[in-house]
Every structure is written in structure tokens, then in C-alpha cells.
Design a protein around this motif. Sequence first.
Motif, PDB file in Angstrom:
ATOM      1  N   GLY A  76      72.074  46.916  58.610  1.00  0.00           N
ATOM      2  CA  GLY A  76      70.885  47.755  58.691  1.00  0.00           C
ATOM      3  C   GLY A  76      71.205  49.230  58.542  1.00  0.00           C
ATOM      4  O   GLY A  76      70.463  49.975  57.881  1.00  0.00           O
ATOM      5  N   LEU A  77      72.290  49.679  59.151  1.00  0.00           N
ATOM      6  CA  LEU A  77      72.685  51.079  59.029  1.00  0.00           C
ATOM      7  C   LEU A  77      73.171  51.389  57.621  1.00  0.00           C
ATOM      8  O   LEU A  77      72.928  52.483  57.092  1.00  0.00           O
ATOM      9  N   ARG A  78      73.867  50.448  56.994  1.00  0.00           N
ATOM     10  CA  ARG A  78      74.290  50.663  55.606  1.00  0.00           C
ATOM     11  C   ARG A  78      73.070  50.838  54.703  1.00  0.00           C
ATOM     12  O   ARG A  78      73.050  51.702  53.823  1.00  0.00           O
ATOM     13  N   ALA A  79      72.059  50.016  54.904  1.00  0.00           N
ATOM     14  CA  ALA A  79      70.845  50.118  54.092  1.00  0.00           C
ATOM     15  C   ALA A  79      70.144  51.456  54.323  1.00  0.00           C
ATOM     16  O   ALA A  79      69.609  52.064  53.382  1.00  0.00           O
ATOM     17  N   VAL A  98      66.944  59.335  70.196  1.00  0.00           N
ATOM     18  CA  VAL A  98      68.092  58.913  69.394  1.00  0.00           C
ATOM     19  C   VAL A  98      67.909  57.452  68.974  1.00  0.00           C
ATOM     20  O   VAL A  98      67.114  56.707  69.531  1.00  0.00           O
ATOM     21  N   SER A  99      68.691  57.045  67.980  1.00  0.00           N
ATOM     22  CA  SER A  99      68.638  55.664  67.510  1.00  0.00           C
ATOM     23  C   SER A  99      69.224  54.727  68.561  1.00  0.00           C
ATOM     24  O   SER A  99      70.007  55.143  69.428  1.00  0.00           O
ATOM     25  N   GLU A 100      68.866  53.451  68.467  1.00  0.00           N
ATOM     26  CA  GLU A 100      69.419  52.481  69.408  1.00  0.00           C
ATOM     27  C   GLU A 100      70.918  52.300  69.188  1.00  0.00           C
ATOM     28  O   GLU A 100      71.659  52.013  70.128  1.00  0.00           O
ATOM     29  N   ALA A 101      71.378  52.467  67.950  1.00  0.00           N
ATOM     30  CA  ALA A 101      72.820  52.378  67.692  1.00  0.00           C
ATOM     31  C   ALA A 101      73.571  53.475  68.433  1.00  0.00           C
ATOM     32  O   ALA A 101      74.678  53.255  68.954  1.00  0.00           O
ATOM     33  N   PHE A 102      72.991  54.657  68.499  1.00  0.00           N
ATOM     34  CA  PHE A 102      73.587  55.786  69.205  1.00  0.00           C
ATOM     35  C   PHE A 102      73.462  55.588  70.718  1.00  0.00           C
ATOM     36  O   PHE A 102      74.441  55.719  71.466  1.00  0.00           O
ATOM     37  N   ALA A 103      72.257  55.262  71.167  1.00  0.00           N
ATOM     38  CA  ALA A 103      72.030  55.065  72.598  1.00  0.00           C
ATOM     39  C   ALA A 103      72.903  53.946  73.151  1.00  0.00           C
ATOM     40  O   ALA A 103      73.349  54.005  74.307  1.00  0.00           O
ATOM     41  N   GLY A 104      73.163  52.939  72.314  1.00  0.00           N
ATOM     42  CA  GLY A 104      73.948  51.798  72.772  1.00  0.00           C
ATOM     43  C   GLY A 104      75.310  52.179  73.304  1.00  0.00           C
ATOM     44  O   GLY A 104      75.838  51.519  74.212  1.00  0.00           O
ATOM     45  N   TRP A 105      75.895  53.251  72.759  1.00  0.00           N
ATOM     46  CA  TRP A 105      77.197  53.649  73.304  1.00  0.00           C
ATOM     47  C   TRP A 105      77.134  54.918  74.159  1.00  0.00           C
ATOM     48  O   TRP A 105      78.000  55.141  75.000  1.00  0.00           O
ATOM     49  N   LEU A 106      76.102  55.744  73.986  1.00  0.00           N
ATOM     50  CA  LEU A 106      75.980  56.906  74.864  1.00  0.00           C
ATOM     51  C   LEU A 106      75.816  56.493  76.320  1.00  0.00           C
ATOM     52  O   LEU A 106      76.298  57.180  77.233  1.00  0.00           O
ATOM     53  N   TYR A 107      75.145  55.370  76.566  1.00  0.00           N
ATOM     54  CA  TYR A 107      74.928  54.895  77.935  1.00  0.00           C
ATOM     55  C   TYR A 107      76.025  53.933  78.403  1.00  0.00           C
ATOM     56  O   TYR A 107      75.898  53.351  79.480  1.00  0.00           O
ATOM     57  N   ASP A 108      77.067  53.791  77.630  1.00  0.00           N
ATOM     58  CA  ASP A 108      78.172  52.893  77.976  1.00  0.00           C
ATOM     59  C   ASP A 108      79.393  53.733  78.348  1.00  0.00           C
ATOM     60  O   ASP A 108      80.002  54.355  77.473  1.00  0.00           O
ATOM     61  N   PRO A 109      79.772  53.799  79.620  1.00  0.00           N
ATOM     62  CA  PRO A 109      80.885  54.673  80.010  1.00  0.00           C
ATOM     63  C   PRO A 109      82.198  54.319  79.326  1.00  0.00           C
ATOM     64  O   PRO A 109      83.038  55.198  79.107  1.00  0.00           O
TER      65      PRO A 109
END
Length: 346
Positions: free
Chosen positions: A38-41, A162-173
Motif C-alpha cells: 500500500g505504501l509503495r502504491a 499522522v499515518s497509521e504506518a507512522f503512528a504504529g511505531w511512534l507509540y511503540d517504545p
Amino acid sequence: MRWTIGILGLTHDHVWTHLSDLARRDDVRLSIAEPRAGLRAEAEGVHGGIRLYDDAATLLEHEQPQAVLVFTDNAGSAAFVELAASHGAAVMVEKPMADRLANAERMMVAAGRAHVPLMVNWPTAWNPAIRHALKLAADGEIGEITRFSFRGGHAGPRAFGVSEAFAGWLYDPARNGGGAYIDYCGYGASMARLLLGLPSRVQATIGRLRTDDSMVDDNAVLTLRYPRAMAVVEASWTAAGPVPQPGPVIAGERASLVVLPGAASRPARVLRVSSDTPEGEDLDIPPLSADEGSATSYFLTRLHDGHPIDGLVSARVGRDTQEILEAGLLADREDRSVSLPLPIGV
């Protein structure tokens, strides 16, 4: 000169600004490695001529880029830098340099062994008002610096949009290295490091005050002590609207410099405040030159001209900023002041 540039990862939302900048150039051939289809597209929609790969190693082998831009989570950046450097590519990694000092050190070693340039991009470097204030302070226009302050933040990544792809790791310590502290204290710490060097002592208060559904901090205060100066850096993911008066504010013996951010209805300003101008004197802000108007323009110009990556975006400032952040994490965890430099292996 025509550039072959590889982008490794699309999960750091800052990538889209850089991708748009590069897509407007006629001297760049772009390729992207990203496992998420999805991100590649989405990237292909920005620039239809992009060559797409689902893994970095294949891109580097097939495309042999002269330069690589890394936009993955903070914990994963070191591996991509090592891989790109092993293929002889110059590397730009988005801020912060890493999740931990050990990974920042890995990048320094990889770039040094491969003799390739390494840049750590801080968006503040391309803000004309901030650039002008930093230059005036560094040139001694306000006398010896005694105090530096900066605050940054927003209502939190998801509230900010922010995108969910970004949020997915911003909230992961484990992938980010922290929360608001890692996200925003680095901005102020990097500028303090540029102006004042490494501090002698670091203290920090880092907490999760409002986001009970998150495992990372949402507010932080970082203080840096120098022999004849101090710096205070604040971060928040719980701001109700824009963070007021973010600065930086740089106080010197003769005057202070205050950066006031712009908005849709007003331009950014730099004020010089002194005993002679207590209300503040508006300073003219020179525009950035074309080759320093953005991160990608600066990066490619430096590579083309054979000049070192210096100033705020140098690898050394990025690495030292990571050491300051690491010391702050230790100071908060152990409730004490932490002296720098840190012992090897901390």
C-alpha cells in the motif's frame, strides 16, 4: 549530473515532503524499497517513474544508488545505514538519528569505515527564522550565550493526523525509543549542542500524564547544564492547539534572540531584545539559498561539490544529540543528574 537515489522505508511521514522535492527534479532517478504494498502504491502516485522494490538489499544491488534516504522507525535506521554504507552510498537519515546511542554509534562506524557521508536531517535546519537566529548567536551577535530554550509538540501523533504506518511505531517504545521525549526534545537538544557543545550534566523529567492507552511518555522536560550556560527543552503530545511560543529563545550577555513562528496570516519573526530595545527589534530574515532551501537540495549539493555535511545536520551533532537524549532517559529513570560524556556501553 544525474542522480540515482534510493529511499529505504516509507513509514516515517517526513518522507513525503522529501519525495515531492525529489520528484520535481529532472536530474534524479528514484527507487524505493518498502515491504508494504500500500505504501509503495502511494509513493508511485506521487511520482510515476519510481522503481519499486519490496526489500532494501535488492534495491541496493540492482540500482547501485549514489545516495540513500532512510525513513523507517528509529530502531531500524541503523541497519539500513549499515547496509547502504556497505554499498558505498551516501546516507541521509531522518531525525532523530536513532532510538538509542548504541545505534547512533553503529551508524557513525558504518559511515566511517565505508568513507561515505552521513547526514541527520532536522527539519528545523530549513526554517529561515531559526537558521538566522542560530547563525547570529553562533557569530557572537548577542555575546556569550547564557541560556537556550525550546519547546515543541502537538496533541499527539494520531490527533495531529499522522499515518497509521507512522503512528504504529511512534507509540511503540521498542521501535521509537520513547514518545514525546524522543520525538521533540531532540529538536532543542540538537540546537543547544550546535551552539554550546555537549553539556556537562543532564537532568530530565519524563512522564505519561494523559495518554493512558499508550506505553510511551507524552510530556517531558530536559535540562542541560554547561559551565557558563544552561538549556531547557520541553516536549508535549498533549497540547491543546499549537504549542505557544516554541522558540528557540537564545539569551546572551548583550541581548536575547526570540524566534516567533509564522502562521497563515503572518510571517515568522526574529526579535532582538535588549535593554535598548525592550519591546524587541524585528530583524530581517534572509531567505535560504536555492541549494540550502531543503534537506534534499542541501544533501545533493554537498555531495556534488564534495563538501562535508556540517552544521545542525552533521552526523556528529546527530550523534551527540543522541547521547544527550540517552543521558536524559537515564537521569529520569534513576532520578539524578547524569554527567557527560557517558561511559562506553551505557
